[in-house]
Design an enzyme around this catalytic site. Structure first.
Site, PDB file in Angstrom:
ATOM      1  N   CYS A 104      -3.236  -3.247  16.477  1.00 52.37           N
ATOM      2  CA  CYS A 104      -2.128  -4.849  16.236  1.00 52.37           C
ATOM      3  C   CYS A 104      -1.875  -4.857  17.755  1.00 52.37           C
ATOM      4  CB  CYS A 104      -1.039  -4.526  14.917  1.00 52.37           C
ATOM      5  SG  CYS A 104      -0.557  -6.019  14.871  1.00 52.37           S
TER       6      CYS A 104
ATOM      7  N   HIS B  35      -6.074  -4.677  10.732  1.00 50.23           N
ATOM      8  CA  HIS B  35      -4.877  -3.197  10.101  1.00 50.23           C
ATOM      9  C   HIS B  35      -5.805  -2.714   9.351  1.00 50.23           C
ATOM     10  CE1 HIS B  35      -1.313  -3.615  11.398  1.00 50.23           C
ATOM     11  NE2 HIS B  35      -1.195  -4.812  11.651  1.00 50.23           N
TER      12      HIS B  35
ATOM     13  N   GLU C 118      -6.551   0.532   8.683  1.00 47.76           N
ATOM     14  CA  GLU C 118      -5.942   1.756   7.469  1.00 47.76           C
ATOM     15  C   GLU C 118      -4.573   0.586   6.439  1.00 47.76           C
ATOM     16  OE1 GLU C 118      -2.362  -0.642  10.255  1.00 47.76           O
ATOM     17  OE2 GLU C 118      -4.470   0.055   9.926  1.00 47.76           O
TER      18      GLU C 118
END
Length: 184
Positions: free
Chosen positions: A75, A162, A164
């Site tokens: 990001c 993202h 994660e």
């Protein structure tokens, strides 16, 4: 073995990146984006530039791109990479908040094992508008033309989404691939 460093750029998901890597059994340490580059160079095998609110609060993070070690930008980390290497970032026409379908354009070790289209989780208003010289655009979506890019010769990789976040399908694979790149 040296750890991976997660650079805290004050984003909401940076601790989740750290936790995900630790849960995967990957030695990891979070550092401030003000950590001197010489300390970073001798302390880790790779760097993950985490997300954050703005390019105005990135500290010395752009200097980590010049250390000769692999870097993954997530990001805002992607935006740091793009602007530091001569690309451009702008406000996106729609931004991305929530599930996004990403199309792989170019195969690369970072995206090894992913299908041609995958669902990821986005949380951004800005996007890379000009890919820096020497970088290859790896993925796109309907809302963002640069979902992923890489400079394979420099071992610099960036994704807009993202990995994660649990809503990204098989996001851990991206971290496994990056870890493998760091071990080569």
């Amino acid at each position: 073995m040296l750890p991976l460093y997660v650079v805290n750029n004050y984003g909401q998901f940076n601790h989740l990146i750290l936790r995900t890597l630790r849960d995967m059994g990957i030695e990891t340490k979070m550092i401030s984006n003000e950590t001197p580059p010489t300390e970073v160079a001798r302390g880790c095998r790779g760097v993950i530039l985490g997300g954050g609110p703005t390019l105005e609060r990135i500290g010395v993070a752009p200097k980590y791109l010049d250390l000769g070690i692999p870097v993954l930008g997530i990001c805002l980390g992607l935006h740091i990479m793009a602007t530091a290497r001569g690309g451009m970032v702008r406000r996106g026409a729609r931004g991305g908040f929530g599930a996004v379908e990403v199309d792989i354009l170019e195969r690369n070790p970072l995206l090894e094992g992913y299908p041609d289209r995958m669902q990821v989780w986005a949380s951004h208003a800005d996007e890379v508008s000009v890919v820096p010289e020497g970088f290859v655009r790896l993925a796109e979506s309907e809302i963002c033309s640069v979902e992923a890019m890489a400079s394979p010769n420099e071992r610099l990789y960036g994704v807009q989404w993202h990995p994660e976040v649990s809503h990204t399908v098989n996001g851990r694979l991206l971290f496994e691939n990056f870890n493998r790149i760091c071990l080569e």
